[in-house]
Write an enzyme that holds these catalytic residues in place. Sequence first.
Site, PDB file in Angstrom:
ATOM      1  N   GLU A 119     -12.792  41.383  20.384  1.00 40.28           N
ATOM      2  CA  GLU A 119     -11.376  41.697  20.194  1.00 40.28           C
ATOM      3  C   GLU A 119     -11.182  42.912  19.291  1.00 40.28           C
ATOM      4  OE1 GLU A 119      -9.284  40.536  22.059  1.00 40.28           O
ATOM      5  OE2 GLU A 119      -9.239  38.362  22.237  1.00 40.28           O
TER       6      GLU A 119
ATOM      7  N   THR B 280      -1.386  45.502  21.839  1.00 33.73           N
ATOM      8  CA  THR B 280      -1.774  44.459  20.889  1.00 33.73           C
ATOM      9  C   THR B 280      -1.803  44.990  19.466  1.00 33.73           C
ATOM     10  OG1 THR B 280      -3.109  43.391  22.601  1.00 33.73           O
ATOM     11  CG2 THR B 280      -3.525  42.741  20.326  1.00 33.73           C
TER      12      THR B 280
END
Length: 305
Positions: A123, A179
């Site tokens: 991530e 994000t």
Amino acid sequence: MAFAPSSSANLGPGFDVLSVAHDAYEDSVEAELMDGDELRVEVNGEGVPLDYRNNSAAWAVYNMCRQEGLRVGVRLNIRKGVPIGLGLGSSGASAAAAVAAVAELLELRVSSDKLVEYAMKGEEAAAGEAHPDNVAASLLGGFTITASLSPLRVRRLKTNLEVNLMLFIPQGYRIEGKTRLARSMLPSHVPLSSVVRNESRLSALLAGLIEGDRELFSAGLGDDIVETARLPLFPYFPEVKEKAVELGALGACVSGAGPSVLVFTDGRSDEAAIATSGLNVCGKYGYKCFVKRARVTGGVRVEVE
């Protein structure tokens, strides 16, 4: 070859803690060894970053091999099924499938916590920081909770509440680095009253899931902190939720960092009316959305050829 499902994280008050795996979409990763005794990871795939440092699957595998002390070359063939940038755990699904495939290929015997720890490193490539919620759901399946970050402890909840899922997904929605942007919108200070309110909601949501209590679960699906701070990214959300609840839904939340909205339904819900109402609301705000029905599903599966 490993297959990992899409997921929705946060689930209202459970920011970076709660997530659910669903069968809306799926990523697959095939791993194969390359010649040589040097640690390197190569990527093949359409529509994915080819530099291992910018690819969630490759970066997760690279760090897993490095931490396990392995000097090997690995090629990852990635097939993207989970749409990118829509809050459906796309980067997490790729990372989960990749670490599972490579762990099987190299016959690594690691715990589920360790696999999540390796996958969450991926991530960093997508969001700038590691967070375990999406990869935990994609690896373990069902509803998952992060009980601790240090040491990392993630668990699949034993639930007794049957729910269906409806995802309202905007078409053509694309924000570069969405994000990262969404995380930058989070408040640096939060009133204590908001924290207490969210603690109450989280407790109700978890109790509802575990005890099979529809009303408790529904009472827990709210958030005044993260979802409120990010509303400019999905201004249609509050009205989609309001109309869905009026039509019998258990509740709704933003899926991950959005812009997709996740609505929970069951036999008491008028799903056809909820779909029509939600699409109309999205259109009123200038967004053309579509509805994807899904079910809670299991975690990553590995197929050995």
